[in-house]
Design a protein around this motif. Structure first.
Motif, short mmCIF file in Angstrom:
data_model
loop_
_atom_site.label_atom_id
_atom_site.label_comp_id
_atom_site.label_asym_id
_atom_site.label_seq_id
_atom_site.Cartn_x
_atom_site.Cartn_y
_atom_site.Cartn_z
N ALA A 40 0.83 -1.20 0.00
CA ALA A 40 0.00 0.00 0.00
C ALA A 40 0.87 1.25 0.00
O ALA A 40 0.55 2.25 -0.66
CB ALA A 40 -0.94 0.00 1.20
N CYS A 41 1.96 1.20 0.73
CA CYS A 41 2.88 2.34 0.77
C CYS A 41 3.51 2.56 -0.61
O CYS A 41 3.58 3.70 -1.08
CB CYS A 41 3.95 2.09 1.84
SG CYS A 41 5.05 3.48 2.10
N TYR A 42 3.97 1.46 -1.25
CA TYR A 42 4.52 1.57 -2.60
C TYR A 42 3.49 2.17 -3.55
O TYR A 42 3.82 3.01 -4.39
CB TYR A 42 4.96 0.20 -3.13
CG TYR A 42 6.44 -0.05 -3.07
CD1 TYR A 42 7.33 0.71 -3.82
CD2 TYR A 42 6.95 -1.08 -2.29
CE1 TYR A 42 8.70 0.47 -3.79
CE2 TYR A 42 8.31 -1.33 -2.25
CZ TYR A 42 9.18 -0.56 -3.00
OH TYR A 42 10.53 -0.80 -2.96
N ASN A 43 2.23 1.72 -3.43
CA ASN A 43 1.18 2.24 -4.30
C ASN A 43 1.04 3.75 -4.14
O ASN A 43 0.97 4.50 -5.11
CB ASN A 43 -0.16 1.56 -4.01
CG ASN A 43 -0.22 0.14 -4.53
OD1 ASN A 43 0.55 -0.26 -5.39
ND2 ASN A 43 -1.14 -0.63 -3.99
N LYS A 73 6.01 7.70 7.02
CA LYS A 73 5.50 8.17 8.32
C LYS A 73 4.00 7.93 8.41
O LYS A 73 3.49 7.52 9.44
CB LYS A 73 5.81 9.65 8.53
CG LYS A 73 7.23 9.94 8.89
CD LYS A 73 7.46 11.42 9.07
CE LYS A 73 8.93 11.72 9.28
NZ LYS A 73 9.19 13.17 9.32
N LYS A 74 3.29 8.21 7.33
CA LYS A 74 1.85 8.01 7.30
C LYS A 74 1.49 6.55 7.56
O LYS A 74 0.53 6.25 8.27
CB LYS A 74 1.30 8.45 5.95
CG LYS A 74 -0.17 8.22 5.77
CD LYS A 74 -0.62 8.67 4.39
CE LYS A 74 -2.07 8.29 4.15
NZ LYS A 74 -2.47 8.63 2.79
N PHE A 75 2.27 5.62 7.00
CA PHE A 75 2.02 4.19 7.18
C PHE A 75 2.71 3.63 8.41
O PHE A 75 2.62 2.44 8.68
CB PHE A 75 2.46 3.42 5.93
CG PHE A 75 1.49 3.49 4.80
CD1 PHE A 75 0.47 2.57 4.68
CD2 PHE A 75 1.58 4.51 3.86
CE1 PHE A 75 -0.44 2.64 3.64
CE2 PHE A 75 0.68 4.59 2.81
CZ PHE A 75 -0.34 3.67 2.70
N ASP A 76 3.42 4.47 9.14
CA ASP A 76 4.13 4.07 10.35
C ASP A 76 5.12 2.94 10.07
O ASP A 76 5.19 1.95 10.81
CB ASP A 76 3.13 3.66 11.44
CG ASP A 76 3.75 3.60 12.81
OD1 ASP A 76 4.72 4.36 13.05
OD2 ASP A 76 3.31 2.78 13.64
N LEU A 77 5.88 3.09 8.99
CA LEU A 77 6.90 2.10 8.63
C LEU A 77 8.25 2.55 9.19
O LEU A 77 8.57 3.74 9.16
CB LEU A 77 7.00 1.95 7.12
CG LEU A 77 5.84 1.21 6.44
CD1 LEU A 77 5.95 1.34 4.93
CD2 LEU A 77 5.82 -0.25 6.85
N PRO A 78 9.06 1.61 9.68
CA PRO A 78 10.37 1.98 10.23
C PRO A 78 11.34 2.43 9.14
O PRO A 78 11.16 2.10 7.96
CB PRO A 78 10.85 0.69 10.90
CG PRO A 78 10.10 -0.41 10.23
CD PRO A 78 8.79 0.19 9.80
N ASP A 79 12.37 3.15 9.54
CA ASP A 79 13.36 3.66 8.60
C ASP A 79 14.14 2.54 7.91
O ASP A 79 14.68 2.74 6.83
CB ASP A 79 14.35 4.60 9.31
CG ASP A 79 13.68 5.88 9.76
OD1 ASP A 79 12.66 6.27 9.13
OD2 ASP A 79 14.16 6.50 10.72
#
Length: 159
Positions: A40-43, A73-79
């Protein structure tokens, strides 16, 4: 190494969340959640970059990194999770901006996915009480558990 205790430093409690051996007990859960969020983040990153390019703005690495950072940040994914610019560029070039998650994970979702965790939990418990099931026994157990209910109908329709 100067002492015996130093060899165990990798498993010692640490305040650094990235340290080897530091575990909160939820790392596999976090990994699973991140794997669900990643397509979803990639999309969203691909859609945003396609919009920027459509407006005639040159996509520099700095612009790309800013877009990716904001969406992560919106998807709360780590760095630690890296979104590759090449992947985004290929999606745009192929005009396949939105990719369904099942396409990126090897196929459609199992019709038994909502009850699979229960079966796994039961099978793990069986092995812990010294009553592990063989593969044919597991198959028979699952078949008898779904026999005549909605899950059997879903499985038949899926085949």
């Amino acid at each position: 190494m100067t002492g015996k205790n130093e060899s165990f430093s990798a498993t010692a409690p640490s305040t650094n969340n990235n340290a080897i051996g530091s575990s909160t007990g939820s790392s596999s859960l976090s990994k699973h959640e991140n794997n669900i969020k990643l397509p979803a983040c990639y999309n969203e990153v691909t859609v945003e970059i396609a919009k920027v390019r459509g407006n005639g703005i040159v996509m520099t690495q700095k612009n790309f990194d800013n877009i990716v950072c904001n969406i992560k940040k919106k998807f709360d994914l780590p760095d630690e999770i890296v979104l590759k610019r090449n992947t985004v560029n290929r999606r745009i070039a192929r005009k396949k901006i939105i990719v369904d998650s099942y396409e990126t994970k090897g196929g459609p979702e199992s019709p038994l996915s909502e009850i699979e965790p229960t079966f796994v939990e039961i099978l793990i418990m069986m092995s812990k009480i010294k009553g592990p099931l063989t593969l044919p026994q597991m198959k028979d157990f699952i078949n008898s558990a779904i026999n005549g209910n909605e899950h059997q109908k879903k499985l038949i329709a899926y085949k």
